[in-house]
Design an enzyme around this catalytic site. Structure first.
Site, PDB file in Angstrom:
ATOM      1  N   SER A  61      12.665  -1.563   3.967  1.00 42.35           N
ATOM      2  CA  SER A  61      11.811  -2.504   4.706  1.00 42.35           C
ATOM      3  C   SER A  61      10.340  -2.125   4.731  1.00 42.35           C
ATOM      4  O   SER A  61       9.520  -2.893   5.243  1.00 42.35           O
ATOM      5  CB  SER A  61      12.327  -2.653   6.142  1.00 42.35           C
ATOM      6  N   LYS A  64       7.749  -4.616   3.630  1.00 43.16           N
ATOM      7  CA  LYS A  64       7.063  -5.579   4.501  1.00 43.16           C
ATOM      8  C   LYS A  64       5.598  -5.214   4.752  1.00 43.16           C
ATOM      9  O   LYS A  64       4.856  -6.025   5.311  1.00 43.16           O
ATOM     10  CB  LYS A  64       7.827  -5.729   5.813  1.00 43.16           C
ATOM     11  N   SER A 121      11.152  -5.732  12.329  1.00 40.90           N
ATOM     12  CA  SER A 121      11.459  -5.739  10.891  1.00 40.90           C
ATOM     13  C   SER A 121      12.331  -6.930  10.509  1.00 40.90           C
ATOM     14  O   SER A 121      13.238  -6.826   9.688  1.00 40.90           O
ATOM     15  CB  SER A 121      12.149  -4.430  10.478  1.00 40.90           C
TER      16      SER A 121
END
Length: 386
Positions: A61, A64, A121
């Site tokens: 993640s 991102k 997230s």
């Protein structure tokens, strides 16, 4: 006798552990497990520490960070507003993993969706914003890879906006740090990434509690971002940033075996940076360093500003040499010029040795002067020098 002998050995072993120097014992307790690490200083981009920093690994993640960078660019360009409503598609709502549980057709503001990305997230929030900006996730991924090339990130490739496992989706600790550095040029993002807990859908019967996946936001002084990551393949990852005494550093850890080890290794990197270095800021971001006066420009004395903060990184205890700066303009500047367009660089030297080069950009648009304005200026000059 044998029992007494074993007991004596056990006591001796415990005493020997207690006698170990604190850092040695701590090192045994906090064995490093990360596959790749890096620490950089934000203003200069200088690498302060790291291991295997260019090894290509799944970023999970932490992907991102690039997603948020493109979102912030859209917001600052005026193409997207914080109060604008975004409708979640069936596809966005179907995302697994970390999510804010968007329902198909649900509307949420850009601000709340960005909060869902930065704090929780949220994969669904990431896709919803990506579709709003580029029409499809694939279209947004293309923008992500174009931005990576623009930033010179030669060891990064994205297949999605979330970091969910995908073939040929990779980055490096060094690339992630540089990506984070670019995101932090939009310092407003830390208003989201620094939130430890908050709520979405506050005014409904079903409020959703957000808790930051980056626990260092609460437990390490000065940490105000940026992004965690975890998949079975990537293990535990974290790109963290902290600011202290005017210096901002960025630490990246990829592939740690546990969240505790990930946080310990990031904390050690941050400690090293703040203990060993200090920063001397020469110019702030967007600070005027010169005025551009082009003969055929409609506007005179247009501010030329720094694109990023201009700073000198100094090892504690070291003395700074004599500093000098020089503006080097591009050899052929042609009108019109756009706000944000690079027109030159600010060269900084210490004792005559090159230290840094910072792009200089236009503060505002500089259109061509009209034919009649040029005639008027010529007439004014004639009158002035009579």
């Amino acid at each position: 006798m044998k029992k007494m002998s074993l007991l004596s050995l056990l006591i001796a072993f415990v005493i020997s552990l207690m006698a170990l120097p604190p850092q040695t014992f701590a090192a045994k307790q906090e064995e490093k497990t990360a596959k790749s690490t890096i620490l950089i200083e934000r203003d200069t981009g200088r690498v302060l520490a790291g291991e295997n920093m260019e090894e290509q690994l799944p970023p999970a993640s932490m992907t991102k960070i690039m997603t948020m960078l493109l979102i912030m660019e859209e917001i600052e360009a005026g193409k997207l507003r914080y109060d604008e409503k975004v409708r979640a598609s069936e596809y966005a709502a179907s995302m697994g993993g970390s999510q804010i549980f968007l329902e198909p057709g649900e509307e949420m503001t850009v601000k709340d969706l960005l909060k869902g990305v930065a704090v929780a997230s949220g994969n669904d929030a990431s896709v919803a914003l990506a579709e709003k900006i580029a029409g499809t996730e694939d279209g947004f991924v293309q923008k992500m890879n174009e931005k990576a090339r623009e930033l010179g990130l030669t060891h990064t490739k994205f297949q999605n906006v979330t970091g969910l496992p995908a073939k040929d989706h990779y980055s490096t600790a060094k690339d992630m740090a540089m990506m984070a550095r670019a995101l932090l040029e939009h310092e407003e993002i830390t208003e989201f990434t620094s939130i430890y807990e908050d709520y979405l859908r506050k005014d409904t019967d079903d409020p959703f509690w957000l808790v930051n996946t980056n626990k260092l936001v609460k437990f390490y002084p000065g940490v105000d971002g940026l992004k965690t990551g975890f998949t079975k393949e990537a293990r535990y990852c974290l790109t963290a940033t902290a600011k202290k005494d005017g210096m901002r550093v960025i630490a990246v850890v990829m592939g740690a075996e546990t969240p505790k080890q990930r946080n310990n290794e990031v904390s050690q990197l941050l400690d090293y940076g703040f203990n060993q270095y200090t920063i001397k800021q020469l110019y702030k971001q967007d600070q005027t360093v010169a005025k551009l006066d082009m003969l055929k420009a409609r506007n005179k004395d247009v501010p030329v500003v720094t694109s990023t903060p201009v700073s000198l990184l100094v090892k504690k205890g070291e003395k700074l040499g004599e500093l000098s700066t020089e503006i080097v303009y591009k050899p052929e500047l042609s009108l019109p010029l756009k706000a944000g367009e690079q027109v030159g660089v600010l060269e900084v030297k210490a004792d005559g040795k090159h230290v840094s080069s910072t792009p200089l950009i236009m503060k505002e648009d500089v259109p061509k002067a009209s034919y009649w304005l040029l005639i008027k200026r010529s007439f004014d000059d004639v009158v002035k020098f009579r």
